[in-house]
Design a protein around this motif. Sequence first.
Motif, PDB file in Angstrom:
ATOM      1  N   TYR A  56       0.854  -1.187   0.000  1.00  8.94           N
ATOM      2  CA  TYR A  56       0.000   0.000   0.000  1.00  8.94           C
ATOM      3  C   TYR A  56       0.893   1.242   0.000  1.00  8.94           C
ATOM      4  O   TYR A  56       1.845   1.324   0.753  1.00  8.94           O
ATOM      5  N   GLY A  57       0.564   2.178  -0.860  1.00 11.39           N
ATOM      6  CA  GLY A  57       1.354   3.392  -0.968  1.00 11.39           C
ATOM      7  C   GLY A  57       2.114   3.483  -2.270  1.00 11.39           C
ATOM      8  O   GLY A  57       2.477   4.579  -2.699  1.00 11.39           O
ATOM      9  N   LEU A  58       2.359   2.361  -2.930  1.00  8.04           N
ATOM     10  CA  LEU A  58       3.006   2.384  -4.238  1.00  8.04           C
ATOM     11  C   LEU A  58       2.015   2.840  -5.304  1.00  8.04           C
ATOM     12  O   LEU A  58       0.842   2.450  -5.284  1.00  8.04           O
ATOM     13  N   LYS A  59       2.494   3.620  -6.242  1.00  8.33           N
ATOM     14  CA  LYS A  59       1.608   4.115  -7.297  1.00  8.33           C
ATOM     15  C   LYS A  59       1.075   2.974  -8.159  1.00  8.33           C
ATOM     16  O   LYS A  59      -0.036   3.047  -8.675  1.00  8.33           O
ATOM     17  N   GLN A  60       1.876   1.932  -8.336  1.00 11.13           N
ATOM     18  CA  GLN A  60       1.469   0.852  -9.212  1.00 11.13           C
ATOM     19  C   GLN A  60       0.700  -0.254  -8.501  1.00 11.13           C
ATOM     20  O   GLN A  60       0.291  -1.228  -9.129  1.00 11.13           O
ATOM     21  N   SER A  61       0.474  -0.136  -7.197  1.00 11.58           N
ATOM     22  CA  SER A  61      -0.212  -1.195  -6.450  1.00 11.58           C
ATOM     23  C   SER A  61      -1.610  -1.508  -6.980  1.00 11.58           C
ATOM     24  O   SER A  61      -1.945  -2.691  -7.162  1.00 11.58           O
ATOM     25  N   PRO A  62      -2.456  -0.507  -7.246  1.00 14.07           N
ATOM     26  CA  PRO A  62      -3.793  -0.839  -7.784  1.00 14.07           C
ATOM     27  C   PRO A  62      -3.722  -1.591  -9.108  1.00 14.07           C
ATOM     28  O   PRO A  62      -4.457  -2.558  -9.322  1.00 14.07           O
ATOM     29  N   ARG A  63      -2.830  -1.153  -9.981  1.00 11.06           N
ATOM     30  CA  ARG A  63      -2.711  -1.802 -11.288  1.00 11.06           C
ATOM     31  C   ARG A  63      -2.196  -3.229 -11.149  1.00 11.06           C
ATOM     32  O   ARG A  63      -2.698  -4.150 -11.799  1.00 11.06           O
ATOM     33  N   GLN A  64      -1.195  -3.438 -10.309  1.00  8.52           N
ATOM     34  CA  GLN A  64      -0.627  -4.772 -10.147  1.00  8.52           C
ATOM     35  C   GLN A  64      -1.621  -5.724  -9.489  1.00  8.52           C
ATOM     36  O   GLN A  64      -1.673  -6.906  -9.825  1.00  8.52           O
ATOM     37  N   TRP A  65      -2.431  -5.222  -8.557  1.00 11.21           N
ATOM     38  CA  TRP A  65      -3.469  -6.052  -7.949  1.00 11.21           C
ATOM     39  C   TRP A  65      -4.501  -6.463  -9.000  1.00 11.21           C
ATOM     40  O   TRP A  65      -4.902  -7.627  -9.070  1.00 11.21           O
ATOM     41  N   TYR A  66      -4.904  -5.516  -9.852  1.00  9.61           N
ATOM     42  CA  TYR A  66      -5.884  -5.851 -10.877  1.00  9.61           C
ATOM     43  C   TYR A  66      -5.327  -6.883 -11.853  1.00  9.61           C
ATOM     44  O   TYR A  66      -6.033  -7.825 -12.248  1.00  9.61           O
ATOM     45  N   LYS A  67      -4.082  -6.729 -12.271  1.00 13.21           N
ATOM     46  CA  LYS A  67      -3.485  -7.682 -13.192  1.00 13.21           C
ATOM     47  C   LYS A  67      -3.442  -9.076 -12.588  1.00 13.21           C
ATOM     48  O   LYS A  67      -3.702 -10.075 -13.262  1.00 13.21           O
ATOM     49  N   ARG A  68      -3.123  -9.169 -11.308  1.00  9.11           N
ATOM     50  CA  ARG A  68      -3.083 -10.471 -10.630  1.00  9.11           C
ATOM     51  C   ARG A  68      -4.482 -11.088 -10.585  1.00  9.11           C
ATOM     52  O   ARG A  68      -4.657 -12.280 -10.883  1.00  9.11           O
ATOM     53  N   PHE A  69      -5.481 -10.284 -10.213  1.00 11.17           N
ATOM     54  CA  PHE A  69      -6.841 -10.799 -10.135  1.00 11.17           C
ATOM     55  C   PHE A  69      -7.361 -11.179 -11.518  1.00 11.17           C
ATOM     56  O   PHE A  69      -7.992 -12.233 -11.691  1.00 11.17           O
ATOM     57  N   VAL A  74      -9.713 -14.981 -15.171  1.00  9.65           N
ATOM     58  CA  VAL A  74      -9.812 -15.454 -16.553  1.00  9.65           C
ATOM     59  C   VAL A  74      -9.344 -16.906 -16.640  1.00  9.65           C
ATOM     60  O   VAL A  74      -9.887 -17.706 -17.414  1.00  9.65           O
ATOM     61  N   GLY A  75      -8.363 -17.257 -15.824  1.00  5.42           N
ATOM     62  CA  GLY A  75      -7.836 -18.618 -15.821  1.00  5.42           C
ATOM     63  C   GLY A  75      -8.817 -19.664 -15.346  1.00  5.42           C
ATOM     64  O   GLY A  75      -8.688 -20.850 -15.673  1.00  5.42           O
ATOM     65  N   ILE A  76      -9.828 -19.265 -14.571  1.00  4.46           N
ATOM     66  CA  ILE A  76     -10.812 -20.240 -14.082  1.00  4.46           C
ATOM     67  C   ILE A  76     -12.099 -20.209 -14.910  1.00  4.46           C
ATOM     68  O   ILE A  76     -13.128 -20.732 -14.485  1.00  4.46           O
ATOM     69  N   GLY A  77     -12.018 -19.596 -16.087  1.00  2.00           N
ATOM     70  CA  GLY A  77     -13.127 -19.709 -17.033  1.00  2.00           C
ATOM     71  C   GLY A  77     -13.995 -18.490 -17.214  1.00  2.00           C
ATOM     72  O   GLY A  77     -14.928 -18.517 -18.022  1.00  2.00           O
ATOM     73  N   PHE A  78     -13.738 -17.393 -16.517  1.00  4.88           N
ATOM     74  CA  PHE A  78     -14.541 -16.186 -16.694  1.00  4.88           C
ATOM     75  C   PHE A  78     -14.073 -15.407 -17.924  1.00  4.88           C
ATOM     76  O   PHE A  78     -12.895 -15.482 -18.313  1.00  4.88           O
ATOM     77  N   THR A  79     -14.991 -14.668 -18.508  1.00  4.02           N
ATOM     78  CA  THR A  79     -14.687 -13.833 -19.668  1.00  4.02           C
ATOM     79  C   THR A  79     -14.781 -12.369 -19.277  1.00  4.02           C
ATOM     80  O   THR A  79     -15.775 -11.938 -18.687  1.00  4.02           O
ATOM     81  N   ARG A  80     -13.732 -11.603 -19.586  1.00  3.68           N
ATOM     82  CA  ARG A  80     -13.719 -10.186 -19.277  1.00  3.68           C
ATOM     83  C   ARG A  80     -14.513  -9.419 -20.320  1.00  3.68           C
ATOM     84  O   ARG A  80     -14.380  -9.658 -21.516  1.00  3.68           O
ATOM     85  N   SER A  81     -15.333  -8.485 -19.872  1.00  4.38           N
ATOM     86  CA  SER A  81     -16.110  -7.670 -20.798  1.00  4.38           C
ATOM     87  C   SER A  81     -15.192  -6.703 -21.534  1.00  4.38           C
ATOM     88  O   SER A  81     -14.307  -6.086 -20.928  1.00  4.38           O
ATOM     89  N   GLU A  82     -15.418  -6.553 -22.822  1.00  2.00           N
ATOM     90  CA  GLU A  82     -14.628  -5.614 -23.614  1.00  2.00           C
ATOM     91  C   GLU A  82     -15.041  -4.171 -23.344  1.00  2.00           C
ATOM     92  O   GLU A  82     -14.299  -3.245 -23.666  1.00  2.00           O
ATOM     93  N   TYR A  83     -16.204  -3.973 -22.749  1.00  2.00           N
ATOM     94  CA  TYR A  83     -16.733  -2.627 -22.538  1.00  2.00           C
ATOM     95  C   TYR A  83     -16.484  -2.122 -21.125  1.00  2.00           C
ATOM     96  O   TYR A  83     -16.589  -0.931 -20.870  1.00  2.00           O
ATOM     97  N   ASP A  84     -16.199  -3.007 -20.189  1.00  2.14           N
ATOM     98  CA  ASP A  84     -15.828  -2.638 -18.830  1.00  2.14           C
ATOM     99  C   ASP A  84     -14.934  -3.745 -18.295  1.00  2.14           C
ATOM    100  O   ASP A  84     -15.398  -4.871 -18.063  1.00  2.14           O
ATOM    101  N   ASN A  85     -13.666  -3.440 -18.093  1.00  2.00           N
ATOM    102  CA  ASN A  85     -12.695  -4.468 -17.735  1.00  2.00           C
ATOM    103  C   ASN A  85     -12.838  -4.994 -16.318  1.00  2.00           C
ATOM    104  O   ASN A  85     -12.093  -5.888 -15.918  1.00  2.00           O
ATOM    105  N   CYS A  86     -13.753  -4.449 -15.539  1.00  2.00           N
ATOM    106  CA  CYS A  86     -13.985  -4.951 -14.192  1.00  2.00           C
ATOM    107  C   CYS A  86     -15.277  -5.761 -14.097  1.00  2.00           C
ATOM    108  O   CYS A  86     -15.776  -6.023 -13.010  1.00  2.00           O
ATOM    109  N   VAL A  87     -15.820  -6.127 -15.239  1.00  2.00           N
ATOM    110  CA  VAL A  87     -17.025  -6.960 -15.294  1.00  2.00           C
ATOM    111  C   VAL A  87     -16.670  -8.282 -15.961  1.00  2.00           C
ATOM    112  O   VAL A  87     -16.129  -8.304 -17.064  1.00  2.00           O
TER     113      VAL A  87
END
Length: 426
Positions: A56-69, A74-87
């Motif tokens: 917490y406190g690093l500028k890249q922490s939110p981005r790196q957490w999202y990339k990990r999630f 996606v690896g367990i079979g979910f499909t990311r929406s092209e119109y909202d990357n958090c859906v």
Amino acid sequence: MVLALVIQQDMELDQLDVKTGFLHGELDEEIHMMQPEGFIEEGTNDKVCLLKKSLYGLKQSPRQWYKRFDTFIVGIGFTRSEYDNCVYSKVALDGAVTYLLLYVDDMLIAFICKANIEEVKVLLEREFEMKNLGVASKILGMQITRDRVQGVLCVDQRSYVAKVLKTLNMDQSKAVLTPMAQHFKFSHQHSPQTKEEATYMKKVPYANAVGSIMYLMICPRPNLAYAMSLVSRYMGKSRKVHWEALKWIFRYRKGMCKAELLYAKHESSMDDVVGFVDSNYVGCLDTKRLLIGYMFKFCCNTVSWKGNLQHVVSLSINEAEFIALAEAIKEAVWMKGMAMSVHTKVKDAKVYYDSQSGIHLAKNQTYHERTKHIDVKLHFVREVIANGEVVVAKIHTEDNPMGTLIKALPRPKFKHCVQIMKVERA
């Protein structure tokens, strides 16, 4: 949109929370940090720490957490929406769709089959430290109330409204029935005229109050859009008259403290995207810029709205109507694509407008001296309509609820608009 699907398809809605989500991120760069105070070993004062994971406190922490999630989900079979990357969505073998929405480290999961969701929860708990909060009741300050018998779901912010009113010492104020009175008409000429007034306004929490209204408008209160647009224009040079208008909005919120955005199940037109749009030719007395307002429904429930000034000055009423229609059609195209990206078949996308000239200009390849100055980017409307992606139709002015997003209305008209939006009293 997901809440509308939940109530329409009678889905379950659960909430999850990731404990210390940012600590799960993997760093792509080599980052060093000074040794934390109290953890410095004797003789190593000149050394630094090499970070292996994000903090917490690093500028890249939110981005790196999202990339990990994102990689995991996606690896367990979910499909990311092209119109909202958090859906995310996942279709089971039996055809049932599961929806997962991520906001930083908060999640909402909508599902039909309990067995499918239990499997997903087990996989999430193996990968991350999770808190299973059960049935969704409150997220991002919004309270979610559901009545399975009547088939309705309500979203409100009662506790937040009460807290703000108490902070501003307006919890005992007299309530009003409209968010903005028609006699409030402002311009920058109303800037503080005396030193006494300027000193008084410095003590007033004007910016904080405007921010509170913005949060209410974005979440469950579309009918605050015009009032929000009006008072936020004078953040830098606010005057007592602006503060009075701001207090009027809070007096309205006190009177409608128990109001909520209602989602109900409908038998017909369940998958349609339906929008309403309107414009105010001279929405700002200072800049003469256009003010537009639009609202969209999905599964017959209000899901999207906007009311704000545009960055251009329209040179005619006809141009103003065309610009407003263009903004609404962009939202309609996005909503239609969003629905299809999460495995929902959209039958149609319609935009209703009470301007006959704007509709004709959008449908016909008209080119003459009154329209040749309109920016080229707005002509994509014709292509969208010609391809059949969005249908534009005429609606009577009395049946168009967008008046409340572009101007102050008398009480009867405002009440009619609110009923169409389905903002009801509890």
